[in-house]
Scaffold this active site. Structure first.
Site, short mmCIF file in Angstrom:
data_model
loop_
_atom_site.label_atom_id
_atom_site.label_comp_id
_atom_site.label_asym_id
_atom_site.label_seq_id
_atom_site.Cartn_x
_atom_site.Cartn_y
_atom_site.Cartn_z
N GLY A 63 67.23 85.07 90.11
CA GLY A 63 68.34 85.16 89.17
C GLY A 63 68.97 83.85 88.75
N PRO A 100 58.66 79.78 91.13
CA PRO A 100 57.61 80.81 91.13
C PRO A 100 58.15 82.17 90.73
CG PRO A 100 58.21 80.19 93.38
CD PRO A 100 58.91 79.23 92.47
N ARG A 101 57.30 82.98 90.13
CA ARG A 101 57.71 84.31 89.67
C ARG A 101 58.26 85.15 90.82
NH1 ARG A 101 59.46 87.09 85.29
NH2 ARG A 101 58.77 89.24 85.28
N ASN A 135 58.58 85.71 79.03
CA ASN A 135 59.44 85.73 77.85
C ASN A 135 59.86 84.34 77.35
OD1 ASN A 135 61.26 86.39 75.87
ND2 ASN A 135 62.50 87.74 77.13
N GLU A 192 61.67 95.20 81.55
CA GLU A 192 62.04 96.31 80.68
C GLU A 192 63.54 96.57 80.72
OE1 GLU A 192 59.69 99.55 82.03
OE2 GLU A 192 57.79 98.68 81.39
#
Length: 427
Positions: free
Chosen positions: A313, A273-274, A338, A66
């Site tokens: 990042g 990985p997330r 995304n 967000e």
């Protein structure tokens, strides 16, 4: 509008519970390495000064996604409003770190205050926002109402509520109407959500069906030094990226990679990985699969069959190394991640079929030839194999991704102008 009894009960409960929530939230930030001073922002104590110049425009997004989704919008509004100052608030230490590294000019980051009287009063008394924009579904009752009562013009942007949230709000129609009435404009992610907002009591003349702001976010940063080092280490080997994978998905990715190696023995996989803290767990999975690997967090280079990119990042750098990206969070009902970030890097996006969080974006990208959904391991293997073996098809897919990314620029301008008008902001 009359104050619902349930809202008054929430205010009373927050006063009683704030010591518990304050300790918990501050402890979480401290564990994540946030300083004591900055952690106190949760109680409404500022660590930066409000500019005495132009209007202060406040954006709030709870999560990483967000928060990052509005950076391009802040930058565009800043270009139109050269005197404006911007405040960005978020909730987690991760969001603060990622947003902090990418803040547009004239923008300050703070942690959002707890939804309790003392914290919200201190926050609003110091910052005195002229306009406040809340992202997606972050609807804290006191923060919204006290901001409204302070005279700020308000917007709900990229509005999205899950089916569960909608069901909960419908049980308390007076509260949902009381909450949504504060907004001067509500920009939803799609037409269906616009109808939902109306059903929940939002004034219909303030609702505007929009687009998912994440489909027009800023490009991910690329570390050129790291990129050069990685390209040298890969030595022109073909490479694909599997990013933002969740538990239960790495097995599928690794099986696909093993199958692809039979015909593409030089192929390398960058697996990101997330949640990077799962690095040790994912490394064990790779070992059990029989594939060789090196690990980013321990200083390894991408020479073996799998490069485990368990850092935060750096996705922009990994995307710059490839033409093909598989997005996780989509082989299981998580909602997907995304694909626009992939298109901005000029790569083709593959994803599982569980993409409810980005359904409209994937629909558009599939029509444009910039993305494709896959059902299982065999489908993933086939799609990647076809792209790797056909240079012309792969080049066309990447060209379509770049064209799709470029097509979103005008939409961002329109949204910025729409908000500036509705919030009565002037250059």
């Amino acid at each position: 509008m009359a104050r619902p009894l349930l809202y008054s009960a929430w205010v009373a409960a927050s006063i009683a519970l704030v010591p518990f929530f304050a300790r918990r939230e501050i402890a979480k930030l401290r564990t994540a390495g946030v300083s004591v001073e900055r952690a106190q922002e949760k109680l409404g104590y500022p660590t930066a000064e409000r500019s005495r110049g132009g209007p202060l425009i406040w954006f709030h997004g709870a999560s990483v996604g967000e928060s990052l989704s509005v950076l391009a919008l802040i930058r565009r509004m800043g270009e139109i409003l050269p005197r404006a100052q911007f405040l960005m608030t978020s909730v987690t230490a991760t969001s603060a770190k990622l947003v902090g590294n990418r803040l547009p000019s004239r923008t300050i980051h703070q942690f959002a205050p707890l939804d309790a009287p003392g914290a919200t009063k201190r926050f609003l008394r110091h910052w005195r926002p002229d306009a406040a924009l809340f992202v997606e579904s972050e609807l804290w009752p006191q923060l919204l109402r006290r901001t409204h009562e302070g005279g700020a013009r308000m917007a709900l942007i990229n509005a999205r509520l899950s089916k569960g949230s909608v069901s909960q709000w419908k049980k308390f129609p007076s509260v949902s109407k009381y909450m949504l009435d504060v907004f001067d404009i509500i920009l939803t992610q799609n037409t269906a959500m616009a109808g939902t907002m109306k059903d929940l009591g939002a004034p219909s003349d303030r609702i505007r069906p929009g687009v998912n702001l994440k489909s027009m976010s800023d490009p991910l940063p690329v570390d050129t030094s790291t990129l050069t080092t990685m390209r040298d280490a890969l030595a022109n080997r073909p490479v694909w990226v599997a990013s933002s994978t969740h538990p239960g998905e790495e097995e599928t990715v690794l099986e696909a990679h093993k199958a692809l190696l039979k015909t593409q023995p030089d192929l390398r996989l960058i697996l990101a990985p997330r949640h990077p803290e799962r690095g040790t767990q994912v490394a064990d999975l790779i070992d059990r699969s029989g594939l060789t690997h090196s690990q980013r967090s321990t200083g390894g280079a991408p020479g073996p069959q799998v490069y485990l990119a368990d850092t935060l990042g750096e996705l922009g750098t990994w995307y710059a190394l490839t033409d093909i990206v598989f997005l996780g969070g989509s082989l299981r009902p998580i909602g997907g991640h995304n694909p626009f970030e992939v298109a901005q890097a000029g790569a083709f996006a593959l994803s599982g079929t569980h993409v409810t969080n980005f359904a409209e974006t994937f629909d558009e990208m599939q029509v444009a030839g910039a993305a494709r959904l896959v059902a299982d391991t065999a489908d993933l293997t086939t799609q990647i194999g076809n792209l790797l073996s056909n240079d012309q098809d792969r080049a066309m897919a990447c060209k379509a991704a770049k064209a799709y990314s470029a097509s979103k620029e005008d939409q961002l301008d329109q949204i910025a102008q729409q908000l500036i008008t509705a919030l009565e902001l002037s250059p």
